[in-house]
Enzyme design. Sequence first.
Site, PDB file in Angstrom:
ATOM      1  N   ALA A  65       0.846  -1.190   0.000  1.00  0.00           N
ATOM      2  CA  ALA A  65       0.000   0.000   0.000  1.00  0.00           C
ATOM      3  C   ALA A  65       0.885   1.245   0.000  1.00  0.00           C
ATOM      4  O   ALA A  65       2.075   1.182   0.306  1.00  0.00           O
ATOM      5  CB  ALA A  65      -0.904  -0.003   1.224  1.00  0.00           C
ATOM      6  N   GLY A 108      -0.402  -5.084   0.590  1.00  0.00           N
ATOM      7  CA  GLY A 108      -1.555  -4.938  -0.286  1.00  0.00           C
ATOM      8  C   GLY A 108      -1.343  -5.597  -1.637  1.00  0.00           C
ATOM      9  O   GLY A 108      -2.301  -6.051  -2.274  1.00  0.00           O
ATOM     10  N   GLU A 111      -2.173  -9.157  -1.147  1.00  0.00           N
ATOM     11  CA  GLU A 111      -3.627  -9.251  -0.986  1.00  0.00           C
ATOM     12  C   GLU A 111      -4.341  -9.065  -2.315  1.00  0.00           C
ATOM     13  O   GLU A 111      -5.328  -9.752  -2.604  1.00  0.00           O
ATOM     14  CB  GLU A 111      -4.096  -8.202   0.036  1.00  0.00           C
ATOM     15  CG  GLU A 111      -3.653  -8.545   1.450  1.00  0.00           C
ATOM     16  CD  GLU A 111      -3.869  -7.403   2.434  1.00  0.00           C
ATOM     17  OE1 GLU A 111      -4.396  -7.651   3.520  1.00  0.00           O
ATOM     18  OE2 GLU A 111      -3.494  -6.246   2.098  1.00  0.00           O
ATOM     19  N   GLU A 131       3.162  -6.056   7.068  1.00  0.00           N
ATOM     20  CA  GLU A 131       2.556  -4.927   7.797  1.00  0.00           C
ATOM     21  C   GLU A 131       2.975  -4.878   9.268  1.00  0.00           C
ATOM     22  O   GLU A 131       3.053  -3.806   9.858  1.00  0.00           O
ATOM     23  CB  GLU A 131       1.025  -5.012   7.703  1.00  0.00           C
ATOM     24  CG  GLU A 131       0.451  -4.750   6.324  1.00  0.00           C
ATOM     25  CD  GLU A 131       0.302  -6.020   5.500  1.00  0.00           C
ATOM     26  OE1 GLU A 131      -0.433  -5.998   4.497  1.00  0.00           O
ATOM     27  OE2 GLU A 131       0.948  -7.042   5.839  1.00  0.00           O
TER      28      GLU A 131
END
Length: 257
Positions: A65, A108, A111, A131
């Site tokens: 992200a 991300g 994901e 994370e």
Amino acid sequence: MEFIKVNPQHEKHIALIELNRPKELNALNRQLMLEIRDALRELDEDDNVRVIILTGGTKVFAAGADIKQMANATAIDMLNIDQFSTWDQIKKTRKPIIAAVSGFALGGGCELAMTCDMIMASETARFGQPEIKIGTMPGAGGTQRLTRAVGKVMAMELVLTGKFISAEEALEAGLINRIVPVELLMDETLKLAREIAKQSPVAVKLAKEAVNNAFNSTLDEGLVFERKNFYLTFASEDQKEGMAAFVEKRTPEFKGK
């Protein structure tokens, strides 16, 4: 500025979405995710498209992200932004999505790849949910999809340590479909997409829905759902054409009806 490139007809019946933030290693900011959401909506409604490929190119899929957008946010900011609502469109897309992953697919990025239906990886692919190393945890499905893909103990190790795994480890764990050389990643992904695109679009949509339902229901509930979708295929022209072609020993011509 556009952060993705979209080609609705990369090949006949096959669309291509390519992430396009190379300087930021395709970090997933809000605008990029909105563009993916909008592109998937359009492609899902395009009758000429039967399979969608999502890639970041040959160097990196997505390194995570965009932390700069989130670093100073409060819990209420994140709640009001509804950070992950754009991800729901990926899950809602009825057509198959294949992720073509080279280089980092982290946080991300991992994901995003897992939200797709299949993952083709190059030898350079690296997967992880780091994370925890920046004081937070996965929030776009990392703790859920990763656990379903690789099992509790490996998911726990990856999520709690933030370590990366190689393409070979990801294949052994069941996270990806196969590994190919970097220079052949798109060719091999297209081969898989072509095989799917040859099938009845109606049956493919119903079959995808049934497989996904297996993750959200008990076995008995899943079998009932599967049976209903199986019966539903017999309302399609594609089923009649497919079975007639089999009997007549010819190649079927599916029209998605």
